[in-house]
Structures are given as structure tokens and as C-alpha cells.
Design an enzyme around this catalytic site. Structure first.
Site, PDB file in Angstrom:
ATOM      1  N   HIS A  69      44.999  10.668 114.777  1.00 61.75           N
ATOM      2  CA  HIS A  69      43.778  11.493 114.890  1.00 61.75           C
ATOM      3  C   HIS A  69      43.920  12.737 113.992  1.00 61.75           C
ATOM      4  O   HIS A  69      43.997  13.869 114.478  1.00 61.75           O
ATOM      5  CB  HIS A  69      43.642  11.884 116.370  1.00 61.75           C
ATOM      6  CG  HIS A  69      42.368  12.503 116.806  1.00 61.75           C
ATOM      7  ND1 HIS A  69      41.817  13.626 116.222  1.00 61.75           N
ATOM      8  CD2 HIS A  69      41.532  12.169 117.815  1.00 61.75           C
ATOM      9  CE1 HIS A  69      40.708  13.955 116.869  1.00 61.75           C
ATOM     10  NE2 HIS A  69      40.511  13.089 117.837  1.00 61.75           N
ATOM     11  N   GLU A 108      40.227   9.871 111.092  1.00 61.31           N
ATOM     12  CA  GLU A 108      41.231   9.243 111.947  1.00 61.31           C
ATOM     13  C   GLU A 108      41.445   7.772 111.591  1.00 61.31           C
ATOM     14  O   GLU A 108      40.486   7.007 111.514  1.00 61.31           O
ATOM     15  CB  GLU A 108      40.781   9.367 113.401  1.00 61.31           C
ATOM     16  CG  GLU A 108      40.448  10.811 113.763  1.00 61.31           C
ATOM     17  CD  GLU A 108      39.682  10.941 115.064  1.00 61.31           C
ATOM     18  OE1 GLU A 108      39.897  10.112 115.962  1.00 61.31           O
ATOM     19  OE2 GLU A 108      38.867  11.879 115.191  1.00 61.31           O
TER      20      GLU A 108
HETATM   21  O1  TA6 Z   1      38.026  11.178 117.815  1.00 56.82           O
HETATM   22  C1  TA6 Z   1      36.854  11.834 118.114  1.00 56.82           C
HETATM   23  C2  TA6 Z   1      36.945  12.325 119.539  1.00 56.82           C
HETATM   24  O2  TA6 Z   1      37.128  11.249 120.399  1.00 56.82           O
HETATM   25  C3  TA6 Z   1      35.696  13.146 119.855  1.00 56.82           C
HETATM   26  O3  TA6 Z   1      34.797  12.460 120.674  1.00 56.82           O
HETATM   27  C4  TA6 Z   1      36.246  14.414 120.451  1.00 56.82           C
HETATM   28  O4  TA6 Z   1      36.224  14.443 121.806  1.00 56.82           O
HETATM   29  C5  TA6 Z   1      37.624  14.479 119.834  1.00 56.82           C
HETATM   30  O5  TA6 Z   1      38.078  13.174 119.681  1.00 56.82           O
HETATM   31  C6  TA6 Z   1      38.664  15.366 120.470  1.00 56.82           C
HETATM   32  O6  TA6 Z   1      39.150  14.849 121.664  1.00 56.82           O
HETATM   33  P1  TA6 Z   1      40.206  15.687 122.491  1.00 56.82           P
HETATM   34  O7  TA6 Z   1      40.492  14.863 123.712  1.00 56.82           O
HETATM   35  O8  TA6 Z   1      41.419  15.877 121.633  1.00 56.82           O
HETATM   36  O9  TA6 Z   1      39.535  17.018 122.793  1.00 56.82           O
END
Ligand code: TA6
Length: 270
Positions: free
Chosen positions: A143, A243
Site C-alpha cells: 500500500h 498500491e
Molecule cells: O487502499 C485504499 C484504502 O483502502 C482506502 O479506502 C482508505 O481507507 C485507505 O486504504 C487507508 O486505509 P487505512 O486503514 O490505512 O486508514
């Protein structure tokens, strides 16, 4: 090369080719700055770090699931302390290997044995590879958070034409041109190429993905980021996530997912 511990959790790596910080929690590469360049990855201040909570920035590992379908969000691999198994140094690179295996606690969340190995190679470019060995299919993502002087000036290519829009009931949409982020974006690109390019005035980043099926692009923009307690006001303009993901096609029980980042058009290694 030297490695210094910060707050019993972060490793600060100083190598002639780069400077980097890795969190033992999550084996998360937090920062990577090639020599004479500006920081490539974005991360919130280290002062937000709390043991057992997701730390926002760098390259969190989402596994054994991606997203909020189960608790904790994006799996537990980013929340647990990994073991540093090995470090090796050459004049060009620094190699670090981290491992994580199942425990009584992880089996309450994911009732399977597993062994994860994360190999990180740092130098003028970065290579990161997660080896998975478990009993069932899983999903996951690297990510990555990238830094930006001004996110609206970044042009992102290689995403493919099809995405599902997480901000619009996961509707399937098409896009023909390269992406500019100028509003809240939370998308899963389902037919990406193996290379993503990120171009701005002074920088070309090339991301070569290994064994991904999807690319997720995320920026919370003003309203959503104001609800995130670990993001300072206005900072959403200086970050975006691209990601390397395996969501629509699962990771096999024994599988690898990887990412190679190069700076300013240097040749991408295999
Ligand atoms: O990868 C995108 C995502 O799933 C978004 O929907 C957003 O929530 C982000 O990741 C961050 O997630 P986190 O749990 O690290 O706050």
C-alpha cells in the site's frame, strides 16, 4: 552502512546510496531517500506511531486480506512486530530480510499457519518482495504512499482503462487518459499494466509490479483527510497512494508479490 534504532521500533539505515527508515512493526519501509534526491515515500510524523495501530505512510503490507471486509482493516501484517533475520551490504545496495509467522493471536483472526518473508533492497532504487507461505488463498497489497510537491501536477500512467470506484458503490468505470488526482480518489484498477509511471516536472518514478492483478489509487482529499487523526491539515496535497495489489485475483497459498521503484527513468531491473 550504519543502522540506528529509534524508539525501539524504527531502523534508520544510512548507506552511501540512500537513507531509509523501516518500522519493525509491519516491516514497513517508512522512508527512502536516494542520495541527492528528495524523499520518494510519504509518511506522517513518527510521533504518531502507536504500537499495535496502523502507521500511515511508506509501504504498509496489507495481508491476509485487503480492505475493510474483515477486522482489522487491511489485515494484521502491518500491525505486528516482524523479526529482522538478516542484513547484507554491498557498495550499491543494502538488503534486509524480515519474517513473520502465525501465533495463537493471529490464529484467532486467521485460523491458518503461515510464514511470511519480506525482502527489502535499498539503494538508488528500491526492490521489495513479499513471499507468502500459508494454507489458503489470500488477498493483499503493498500500500505505497508517495510524496509529492503538488499532487495535482503528477501524471499517472499505466493504470489501464478499467476501475471500480470505491466512492461510488464500487461501480465499474472506464478511463482513457492518464490520471491526474484533483479530488478524492479511491479506485481499484482491474486491468493495469506491469509498469506504472508517475511523472511531474522534476521527477519520473517508475514502478514495476510483480504478480499484481490490480492497482489501487487513493487520495483522501480535504474532507476525508480532515477526519483522519494522523494527517495534518492540507497534507493530502503532498501524498498519494499507488498500491500493488492482488484483490480481484487471489494470492495463491504459496505466492509472491513485489514492487521495484526507480527514480528519474533509470533502467528497471528484472
Ligand atoms: O487502499 C485504499 C484504502 O483502502 C482506502 O479506502 C482508505 O481507507 C485507505 O486504504 C487507508 O486505509 P487505512 O486503514 O490505512 O486508514
Amino acid at each position: 552502512m550504519s543502522i540506528e534504532f529509534i524508539n525501539n521500533n524504527f531502523l534508520h539505515i544510512k548507506h552511501p546510496k540512500c537513507d531509509a527508515i523501516i518500522s519493525l512493526q509491519g516491516a514497513q519501509l517508512i522512508s527512502w531517500t536516494p542520495k541527492d534526491k528528495i524523499a520518494v515515500l510519504w509518511a506522517t510524523s513518527l510521533s504518531y506511531f502507536k504500537k499495535g495501530q496502523a502507521f500511515r505512510g511508506g509501504i504498509p503490507l496489507c495481508w491476509p486480506w485487503f480492505g475493510k471486509s474483515k477486522t482489522p482493516s487491511h489485515g494484521f501484517a502491518r500491525l505486528l512486530t516482524w523479526k529482522l533475520q538478516e542484513t547484507q551490504e554491498t557498495t550499491d545496495y543494502c538488503h534486509l530480510t524480515f519474517t513473520l509467522s502465525d501465533t495463537k493471536y493471529t490464529r484467532t483472526l486467521f485460523p491458518h499457519c503461515f510464514n511470511l518473508t519480506l525482502k527489502i533492497t535499498l539503494g538508488k532504487d528500491v526492490h521489495i518482495e513479499l513471499d507468502i507461505d500459508t494454507e489458503v488463498e489470500t488477498t493483499g497489497a503493498l500500500h505505497s504512499y508517495f510524496s509529492s510537491v503538488e499532487v495535482e501536477k503528477e501524471i499517472i500512467g499505466g493504470l489501464g482503462n478499467n476501475y471500480t470506484d470505491s466512492l461510488d458503490s464500487n461501480r465499474l468505470k472506464t478511463q482513457v487518459s492518464r490520471l491526474k488526482i484533483d479530488k478524492e480518489v479511491d479506485r481499484i484498477y482491474t486491468t493495469p499494466s506491469s509498469i506504472t509511471t508517475i511523472t511531474s516536472k522534476d521527477r519520473l518514478l517508475t514502478l514495476k509490479h510483480k504478480n499484481h492483478s490490480d492497482i489501487v489509487v487513493w487520495n483522501p482529499w480535504a474532507k476525508t483527510s480532515s477526519k483522519l487523526s494522523d494527517m495534518k491539515q492540507g497534507v493530502y496535497k503532498n501524498m498519494f497512494c499507488i498500491e500493488t495489489a492482488k484483490i480481484n485475483k487471489s494470492l495463491q497459498p504459496t505466492d509472491i508479490i513485489g514492487l521495484h521503484i526507480t527514480y528519474n527513468g533509470d533502467v528497471v531491473k528484472d
